[in-house]
Design an enzyme around this catalytic site. Structure first.
Site: not given
Ligand code: R5P
Length: 249
Positions: A143, A50, A169
């Protein structure tokens, strides 16, 4: 490795926790020593992916650092549902990803799902893949990330009233994204909300946060060992290896 080999060897390894990265490098080196003509490194969850750019002054690009390290020991790279496909360009050789959504969708087949939601546009393709398999509509939410652990999900015109919905996701880390999306959908009248992702990091407190947000069930693959891991990612990884075979034949 105890035997000499002449063919290409697929080394399946983890990249989390950090010592697994070193183990991956050493396993690839052992394959070289054993005579492998090529080393293909297969890592179900690409840790650090990420961080694909330097978000703040002083930070490194960890996806590049890890993939350049892997490039030093492997000729090809396979992973599953990487956060952003662009990071695969950091690997010097051929790099591909297998998709785990067929298996994730199969695990959701008897849950009475009426709609599939992605928490953001980036995950829309994952939601579409699951929705196609379940033969239900899909959409994405909007988001905005406020900080590393805080996100806001804007309302979106979507009729989920009375439905069981699943949010899909690539990864659940702190759980913040899934929790906000769950709250949003429950507010919009969803009867039940399930969440599904390829990778379940479950950072400290994530389990409790997901429960408190009203998530009915969490479905993730076993790309990272966890008590919630119910779906094998082996087939997705194998599909990635097959893609490499086809690309290189
Ligand atoms: C971000 O764009 C990814 O696709 C996930 O939504 C994100 O990394 C999830 O992280 P967390 O669980 O900390 O919100």
């Amino acid at each position: 490795m105890t035997e000499q080999v002449e063919d290409a060897v697929v080394v399946v390894a983890d990249a989390r926790p950090n010592e697994r990265v070193v183990e991956a490098l050493l396993a690839c080196d052992a394959a070289l020593e054993a005579g492998a003509s090529e080393r293909w490194l297969a890592v179900p969850y690409l840790a650090y992916a990420r961080q694909d750019r330097s978000f703040e002054a002083g930070e490194g690009v960890s996806a590049r650092a890890v993939l350049e390290a892997f490039s030093s020991c492997a000729d090809a790279f396979v992973t599953v549902d990487v956060h952003s496909s662009g990071v695969l360009d950091f690997f010097a050789g051929a790099a591909v990803q297998g998709r785990a959504m067929p298996e994730v969708a199969a695990a959701l087949e008897d849950r009475g799902i009426g709609s599939v939601l992605a928490p953001d546009e980036g995950a829309r393709g994952l939601a579409e893949a699951v929705a196609d398999r379940l033969e239900v509509p899909f959409d994405h939410l909007v988001k905005t990330r406020l900080s590393g652990s805080e996100v806001v999900v804007e309302p979106k015109a979507l009729d989920v009233a009375g439905e069981a919905v699943v949010i899909v996701d690539d990864i659940i880390a702190t759980g913040g994204t899934m929790c906000k999306a769950t709250e949003q959908l429950l507010e919009a009248g969803a009867e039940r909300v399930l969440v599904a992702a390829t990778h379940g990091v479950f950072a400290s407190g994530a389990d409790e946060r997901l429960d408190a947000a009203g998530v009915e069930e969490v479905v993730v693959t076993d790309s990272i060992p966890s008590k919630r891991g119910v779906v094998s990612c082996a087939s997705a990884l194998a599909r990635g290896v097959s893609m490499l075979q086809e690309a290189r034949s």
